[in-house]
Design a protein around this motif. Structure first.
Motif, PDB file in Angstrom:
ATOM      1  N   SER A  75      37.499  -7.116  87.677  1.00  0.00           N
ATOM      2  CA  SER A  75      38.421  -5.984  87.537  1.00  0.00           C
ATOM      3  C   SER A  75      39.311  -5.860  88.754  1.00  0.00           C
ATOM      4  N   ILE A  76      38.678  -5.905  89.920  1.00  0.00           N
ATOM      5  CA  ILE A  76      39.434  -5.707  91.162  1.00  0.00           C
ATOM      6  C   ILE A  76      40.464  -6.816  91.336  1.00  0.00           C
ATOM      7  N   ARG A  77      40.064  -8.031  90.986  1.00  0.00           N
ATOM      8  CA  ARG A  77      40.993  -9.149  91.131  1.00  0.00           C
ATOM      9  C   ARG A  77      42.242  -8.934  90.276  1.00  0.00           C
ATOM     10  N   ARG A  78      42.036  -8.546  89.020  1.00  0.00           N
ATOM     11  CA  ARG A  78      43.179  -8.300  88.138  1.00  0.00           C
ATOM     12  C   ARG A  78      44.049  -7.172  88.670  1.00  0.00           C
ATOM     13  N   MET A  79      43.373  -6.136  89.165  1.00  0.00           N
ATOM     14  CA  MET A  79      44.114  -4.985  89.669  1.00  0.00           C
ATOM     15  C   MET A  79      44.992  -5.388  90.860  1.00  0.00           C
ATOM     16  N   VAL A  80      44.397  -6.137  91.768  1.00  0.00           N
ATOM     17  CA  VAL A  80      45.132  -6.530  92.972  1.00  0.00           C
ATOM     18  C   VAL A  80      46.323  -7.418  92.615  1.00  0.00           C
ATOM     19  N   ILE A  81      46.094  -8.378  91.701  1.00  0.00           N
ATOM     20  CA  ILE A  81      47.186  -9.277  91.324  1.00  0.00           C
ATOM     21  C   ILE A  81      48.308  -8.494  90.625  1.00  0.00           C
ATOM     22  N   GLY A  82      47.922  -7.625  89.684  1.00  0.00           N
ATOM     23  CA  GLY A  82      48.919  -6.824  88.960  1.00  0.00           C
ATOM     24  C   GLY A  82      49.712  -5.942  89.900  1.00  0.00           C
ATOM     25  N   LEU A  83      49.002  -5.317  90.815  1.00  0.00           N
ATOM     26  CA  LEU A  83      49.632  -4.413  91.774  1.00  0.00           C
ATOM     27  C   LEU A  83      50.568  -5.183  92.705  1.00  0.00           C
ATOM     28  N   ALA A  84      50.087  -6.316  93.210  1.00  0.00           N
ATOM     29  CA  ALA A  84      50.890  -7.104  94.151  1.00  0.00           C
ATOM     30  C   ALA A  84      52.165  -7.605  93.481  1.00  0.00           C
ATOM     31  N   ALA A  85      52.022  -8.085  92.253  1.00  0.00           N
ATOM     32  CA  ALA A  85      53.198  -8.580  91.527  1.00  0.00           C
ATOM     33  C   ALA A  85      54.192  -7.446  91.312  1.00  0.00           C
ATOM     34  N   ALA A  86      53.671  -6.266  90.975  1.00  0.00           N
ATOM     35  CA  ALA A  86      54.554  -5.116  90.744  1.00  0.00           C
ATOM     36  C   ALA A  86      55.290  -4.734  92.018  1.00  0.00           C
ATOM     37  N   VAL A  87      54.589  -4.766  93.144  1.00  0.00           N
ATOM     38  CA  VAL A  87      55.214  -4.414  94.425  1.00  0.00           C
ATOM     39  C   VAL A  87      56.345  -5.380  94.747  1.00  0.00           C
TER      40      VAL A  87
END
Lengths: 286, 269
Positions: B70-82
């Motif tokens: 979960s955390i991995r997906r969250m971090v990747i999604g968040l980073a890409a969005a940023v």
């Protein structure tokens, strides 16, 4: 020594430049030619802010633009800076047409416009670092300039920790850092209290007397304009146009305490104040 | 006099700021415990039972793998969005034409709950990492764009002129003046984005169950393991608090220059 007030446009260009053939051939530092500026107001009406201004400013001159608020004096300064494009006419600096901002013209604004995320030293060196000057060299120059504007020891402070007067000192040092040929000062002391304002005026004169940069100084304070300038341009309102150009024939270096007692200085101030007072009647004057 | 008192309001504010949230959490747990004991139904375990189940979730190999997924997906999604949102928002804030183009599009997308797009995205991209990460990305993008846009719009014109007079190009002005000047506002958007990422992370796993914290939660719910359900809620909540506090640390470090001297206690918004 005192020639009194002279109408704009009565001076010949030969008088403007210093004598000698070489000086005659050299273009003035700033040449404003037929500059007009119209704005669209909220009601889509066209408002003529500046109308057909012609002005030449010699290299090394300290020239003030004086006028009531809304006479377009700041806009004229922004046009020289290249921040605003005129609707008509052109500005040349050292004979080259202005097409945008550039490091040959350094602005100092009433609002200081410091970079709040940079320290005092960081602000002063920002332009130099931008131009590729190595950090050590830039900082050395920064330290020197900060000492010159009286801010030795404040290098590591952030803008939010400084008073208004100190902020404006930083802004002046920041602009001097990249060594512009012209200083464009937009009511730089307008937001400061009387005491601070006087001290900054004195310090600015001292700095200017040392390196004699060309200064274009916008203000609405008559005493400030007379105290500092070689030449005062009085503008009238709606539309903004040059009403009169007055040479300030007071000896330099000027010292404030002596000047305040000087009847010539007093006469300049009173005459110019009168001139500004009858601005409304002069609206149709061409 | 103690050092704390001598240090003045800043220091005292900090200790009160750390103490109050702890007290609030404790109060919540006590209320839960009493409420669950009074109701005494199977579907609401007591706070103590739920807390006892937390180590089972966290220390089991399966639980840990799911949460890390979960955390991995969250971090990747968040980073890409940023990476996508900040430049877009900044350019929108400084170029009227770009804003005029994107604003209506974004206005249409904004009110759509991004997790509601999950079934459609699953049709294209399957139930795996990609669709979940994409949903997180979509949920986080808009607030960051919006805050970057507002931040860039608010940058003082004369600050930009000052940069231009130093000889900066348009791109340099964006990177060296607009970006830092808008940073406090941008980071406010990122903080909202962080919380939204966490919410969307769980919701996406609810819809596409395969792995993740949401997967454990909803599987446990199906099987009537209410201890585990509530233990997972505690874990997700704690994760939110920790991430938010860590981000706020980073934010304060980055924009200390803009802060006025008052400490705002931990906020969970």
């Amino acid at each position: 020594m005192y020639h009194g007030l002279r109408k704009a446009g009565t001076r010949s260009k030969v008088e403007e430049a210093s004598p000698g053939a070489a000086a005659l051939a050299a273009p003035p530092m700033i040449a404003i030619e037929g500059v007009s500026q119209t704005f669209k107001t909220a009601g889509r009406k066209e408002h003529l802010a500046i109308s057909n201004v012609d002005l030449e400013i010699a290299d090394g001159a300290f020239v003030s633009i004086l006028g009531p608020s809304g006479c377009g004096k700041s806009t004229l300064l922004y046009i020289v800076g290249g921040f605003v494009m005129p609707t008509a006419g052109s500005v040349k600096v050292r004979g080259r047409a202005v097409t945008g901002p550039g490091p040959d013209r350094g602005p100092v604004f009433q609002e200081f416009a410091l970079f709040p995320w940079k320290t005092v030293l960081g602000n002063v060196t920002y332009g130099l670092r931008q131009q590729g000057v190595p950090r050590f060299e830039a900082e050395e120059r920064g330290h020197k300039l900060l000492a010159m504007v009286g801010l030795k020891g404040f290098e590591a402070f952030y803008p939010k920790e400084l008073s208004g007067g100190m902020k404006q000192r930083v802004a002046i040092a920041r602009t001097l850092a990249y060594n512009p040929s012209v200083l464009l000062m937009d009511e730089p002391f307008g937001a400061l209290d009387a005491h601070t304002r006087t001290r900054l005026q004195n310090d600015l004169l001292e700095i200017w007397e040392r390196d004699r940069k060309t200064v274009l100084f916008v203000t609405h304070a008559v005493d400030e304009a007379v105290y500092l300038s070689d030449k005062v341009i009085v503008m009238s309102r709606s539309p903004g146009r040059i009403k009169q150009v007055i040479d300030i024939d007071l000896p330099r270096p000027r010292r404030r305490a002596e000047l305040l007692l000087d009847p010539h200085y007093q006469k300049y101030v009173v005459d110019i104040e009168r001139l500004i007072e009858d601005a409304p009647e002069d609206a149709v004057h061409t | 006099m103690s050092a704390v008192a001598d240090d003045g309001s800043g220091r005292r504010g900090l200790s009160a700021g750390a103490f109050a949230p702890l007290l609030a959490c404790l109060g919540l747990l006590v209320a839960w415990q009493i409420g669950a004991m009074l109701l005494a139904t199977d579907s609401i375990p007591t706070a103590l039972d739920a807390l006892r189940a937390v180590p089972d979730v966290l220390l089991s190999r399966d639980g840990l793998i799911n949460i890390l997924d979960s955390i991995r997906r969250m971090v990747i999604g968040l980073a890409a969005a940023v990476v996508v949102s900040i430049p877009l928002g900044l350019v929108m804030g400084r170029a009227r034409a770009v804003a005029a183009f994107f604003n209506p599009i974004l206005m249409v997308i904004y009110p759509v709950p991004k997790a509601a797009l999950m079934p459609i995205i699953m049709l294209w991209l399957g139930v795996g990492d990609l669709s979940k990460t994409l949903v997180i990305f979509l949920a986080v993008t808009l607030p960051i764009i919006y805050h970057s846009f507002e931040g860039a719009k608010a940058v003082e014109e004369k600050m930009i002129w000052s940069g231009a007079a130093m000889g900066m190009s348009r791109a340099q002005i964006m990177a060296r003046i607009v970006l830092p000047a808008a940073l406090p506002e941008i980071l406010a958007g990122c903080r909202t984005g962080l919380v939204l990422a966490l919410i969307t992370m769980v919701t996406s796993e609810m819809i596409a169950r395969k792995s993740g914290a949401g997967n454990i939660l909803f599987n446990a719910l199906d099987m009537g393991q209410y201890d585990t359900v509530f233990a997972m809620i505690i874990v997700v909540g704690a994760l939110g608090i920790v991430l938010d506090a860590a981000f706020d640390r980073l934010r304060r470090f980055l924009v200390a220059w803009s802060e006025t001297r008052q400490d705002i206690p931990l906020s969970f918004s």
